[in-house]
Design a protein around this motif. Structure first.
Motif, short mmCIF file in Angstrom:
data_model
loop_
_atom_site.label_atom_id
_atom_site.label_comp_id
_atom_site.label_asym_id
_atom_site.label_seq_id
_atom_site.Cartn_x
_atom_site.Cartn_y
_atom_site.Cartn_z
N PHE A 114 39.91 19.58 85.05
CA PHE A 114 40.08 20.30 86.32
C PHE A 114 41.00 19.52 87.22
O PHE A 114 41.04 18.29 87.18
CB PHE A 114 38.72 20.54 87.00
N LYS A 115 41.76 20.25 88.02
CA LYS A 115 42.68 19.62 88.94
C LYS A 115 41.93 18.69 89.90
O LYS A 115 40.87 19.05 90.41
CB LYS A 115 43.40 20.73 89.73
N THR A 116 42.49 17.52 90.12
CA THR A 116 41.88 16.58 91.06
C THR A 116 42.14 17.07 92.49
O THR A 116 43.29 17.18 92.90
CB THR A 116 42.47 15.17 90.88
N PRO A 117 41.08 17.43 93.21
CA PRO A 117 41.30 17.95 94.56
C PRO A 117 41.48 16.82 95.58
O PRO A 117 41.21 15.66 95.28
CB PRO A 117 40.01 18.72 94.85
N THR A 118 41.90 17.18 96.75
CA THR A 118 42.01 16.20 97.83
C THR A 118 40.63 15.88 98.38
O THR A 118 39.73 16.70 98.30
CB THR A 118 42.91 16.75 98.95
N VAL A 119 40.47 14.66 98.91
CA VAL A 119 39.22 14.38 99.64
C VAL A 119 39.45 14.48 101.15
O VAL A 119 38.55 14.22 101.93
CB VAL A 119 38.59 13.01 99.27
N ARG A 120 40.68 14.88 101.52
CA ARG A 120 40.92 15.11 102.95
C ARG A 120 40.00 16.24 103.42
O ARG A 120 39.86 17.25 102.75
CB ARG A 120 42.38 15.50 103.15
N ASP A 121 39.36 16.03 104.54
CA ASP A 121 38.42 17.00 105.13
C ASP A 121 37.18 17.25 104.27
O ASP A 121 36.48 18.25 104.45
CB ASP A 121 39.13 18.35 105.41
N ALA A 122 36.93 16.32 103.34
CA ALA A 122 35.82 16.54 102.39
C ALA A 122 34.48 16.77 103.09
O ALA A 122 33.65 17.51 102.57
CB ALA A 122 35.71 15.36 101.43
N ALA A 123 34.28 16.16 104.27
CA ALA A 123 32.98 16.33 104.93
C ALA A 123 32.70 17.80 105.26
O ALA A 123 31.55 18.19 105.46
CB ALA A 123 32.91 15.48 106.20
#
Ligand code: HEM
Length: 144
Positions: A34-43
Motif C-alpha cells: 500500500f502507498k505510504t501515506p503522509t503523517v502530516r495532520d495525522a492527529a
C-alpha cells in the motif's frame, strides 16, 4: 507492514497494489503493498492504515514497536523497536506536532475579459464534461 494479513489463510484481506497493476504486468511483489501515506495532520486523520484497523496513533506506534505484522512481504528493515513507554509517547507527540490548521485560500478577483464580464474563478475548478444521472463524468483531459 502486514496490515490485513491473515496468518491462517496466509492471505491479505486486500491484495493492495497488485489489484491495480496492469493486466500482463502484475508484479507479485505488489501483493499486500500500500502507498505510504503522509503523517502530516495525522492527529486528525484516524482511523489509520488503508483499512482503518488501527484506531489511534498509540495503536500505530504499538504496531511499529512490535515490528509490523509478520508476513512474507514484510520489509526486511522493519524490526521490533523495543521502545520505552516514554519513547512511544514521544513518537505520538511528534506526530501531533505535525498537525496544524489548513491555510485558508481566498479565490482572486479576476480582471474583466474582452466581453466586459468578470469571470468567476470558481468556474475554473468545475470539471468539464457531460452530466449523467449518476453525476458528473470525470474527464482527466479537459475538453475531451
Ligand atoms: C515509528 C516509525 C513510524 C511511524 C510512527 C509511522 C506512522 C504511520 C502512520 C500514522 C500511518 C497511518 C497513516 C494513515 O493511515 O493516514 C502509517 C502508515 C504507513 N506507513 Fe508508517 N510509520 C513509521 C514507519 C514506517 C516505515 C519504516 C515504513 C516503510 C518501511 C512505513 C510505511 C508505511 C506504509 C506503507 C503505510 C500504509 C500502510 C497501510 O495502509 O496498510 N512506515 N505510518
Amino acid at each position: 507492514m502486514g496490515i490485513g494479513w491473515d496468518e491462517k489463510t496466509r492471505k491479505f484481506a486486500d491484495p493492495g497494489r497488485l489489484a491495480i497493476d496492469a493486466v500482463g504486468s502484475k508484479n507479485s511483489a505488489d501483493y499486500g503493498a500500500f502507498k505510504t501515506p503522509t503523517v502530516r495532520d495525522a492527529a486528525r486523520t484516524g482511523p489509520y492504515m488503508h483499512d482503518g484497523s488501527l484506531k489511534t496513533l498509540e495503536e500505530v506506534v504499538e504496531h511499529y514497536n512490535k515490528g509490523g505484522n509478520p508476513n512474507p512481504a514484510l520489509d526486511k528493515d522493519v524490526k521490533k523497536l523495543n521502545l520505552t513507554d516514554r519513547e512511544k509517547k514521544d513518537v505520538v507527540e511528534f506526530m501531533k506536532a505535525l498537525t496544524g490548521e489548513a491555510p485558508k485560500l481566498a479565490l482572486p478577483t479576476l480582471p474583466a475579459g474582452p466581453d466586459g464580464k468578470t469571470p468567476n474563478p470558481a468556474d475554473a475548478l468545475a470539471i468539464p464534461g457531460p452530466k449523467t444521472a449518476m453525476g458528473q463524468i470525470f474527464h482527466p483531459v479537459p475538453g475531451r
